[in-house]
Motif scaffolding. Structure first.
Motif, PDB file in Angstrom:
ATOM      1  N   UNK A  26       4.632  10.814   1.066  1.00 13.12           N
ATOM      2  CA  UNK A  26       4.299   9.431   0.742  1.00 13.12           C
ATOM      3  C   UNK A  26       4.464   8.569   1.985  1.00 13.12           C
ATOM      4  N   UNK A  27       3.453   7.736   2.252  1.00 13.59           N
ATOM      5  CA  UNK A  27       3.499   6.805   3.383  1.00 13.59           C
ATOM      6  C   UNK A  27       3.287   5.389   2.876  1.00 13.59           C
ATOM      7  N   UNK A  28       4.066   4.435   3.403  1.00 12.53           N
ATOM      8  CA  UNK A  28       3.813   3.033   3.108  1.00 12.53           C
ATOM      9  C   UNK A  28       2.807   2.500   4.138  1.00 12.53           C
ATOM     10  N   UNK A  29       2.478   1.243   4.027  1.00 15.75           N
ATOM     11  CA  UNK A  29       1.463   0.652   4.903  1.00 15.75           C
ATOM     12  C   UNK A  29       1.828   0.807   6.370  1.00 15.75           C
TER      13      UNK A  29
ATOM     14  N   UNK B 244       0.827  -1.208   0.000  1.00 15.88           N
ATOM     15  CA  UNK B 244       0.000   0.000   0.000  1.00 15.88           C
ATOM     16  C   UNK B 244       0.867   1.266   0.000  1.00 15.88           C
ATOM     17  N   UNK B 245       0.423   2.265  -0.776  1.00 18.74           N
ATOM     18  CA  UNK B 245       1.099   3.557  -0.827  1.00 18.74           C
ATOM     19  C   UNK B 245       0.055   4.666  -0.706  1.00 18.74           C
TER      20      UNK B 245
ATOM     21  N   UNK C 132     -10.463  12.438  -2.805  1.00 17.52           N
ATOM     22  CA  UNK C 132      -9.657  11.244  -2.599  1.00 17.52           C
ATOM     23  C   UNK C 132      -9.862  10.272  -3.760  1.00 17.52           C
ATOM     24  N   UNK C 133      -8.757   9.744  -4.253  1.00 20.06           N
ATOM     25  CA  UNK C 133      -8.795   8.684  -5.253  1.00 20.06           C
ATOM     26  C   UNK C 133      -8.173   7.438  -4.638  1.00 20.06           C
TER      27      UNK C 133
ATOM     28  N   UNK D  94      -3.682   1.831  -3.067  1.00 21.64           N
ATOM     29  CA  UNK D  94      -3.146   3.197  -3.094  1.00 21.64           C
ATOM     30  C   UNK D  94      -4.270   4.190  -2.808  1.00 21.64           C
ATOM     31  N   UNK D  95      -3.879   5.299  -2.212  1.00 25.21           N
ATOM     32  CA  UNK D  95      -4.799   6.403  -1.965  1.00 25.21           C
ATOM     33  C   UNK D  95      -4.044   7.697  -2.219  1.00 25.21           C
TER      34      UNK D  95
END
Length: 125
Positions: A44-47, A35-36, A101-102, A116-117
């Motif tokens: 940017x944040x990872x899970x 997840x990103x 938000x996408x 991803x978000x």
């Protein structure tokens, strides 16, 4: 292959409920391992970093709404677009706001998961 379209239709609500509660275990199940997240200021944040915000108690939502959601499916993937409104505090700082938000949702092991978000501020408060 997922044969229950209702699971995809319910996914945005399940995700928003887990975010509202800061439910780390529910989110762990809803997010892909890779997840990103791209935040409203380009970070940017990872899970793990996404989950750590809740696990540490740094992020708390007083209100979290996910509305105007449309979901379009493309085979084993889907794109959800909606508006996130929140009244939140992160490390003592006000994070109230509204974001377009996408989400990229993918089929993984027979379940829908968030891969991803991306959040963009709308300017509304």
């Amino acid at each position: 292959m997922i044969t229950h379209p209702q699971e995809l239709a319910d996914f945005p609500r399940r995700w928003a409920d887990a975010e509202r509660r800061g439910d780390v275990e529910a989110l762990r199940q809803l997010l892909t391992d890779d997840f990103t997240a791209v935040g409203p200021l380009g970070f940017v944040l990872d899970k793990q970093r996404w989950l750590d915000r809740y696990a540490s108690g740094a992020l708390v939502h007083d209100d979290f709404a996910w509305s105007e959601v449309t979901v379009r499916r493309y085979g084993g993937a889907a794109v959800a677009v909606g508006v996130q409104g929140q009244q939140s505090v992160y490390e003592g700082r006000d994070l109230d706001g509204h974001f377009r938000v996408t989400q990229t949702i993918v089929e993984e092991d027979g379940r829908w998961k968030l891969a991803a978000v991306h959040l963009s501020p709308t300017g509304a408060r």
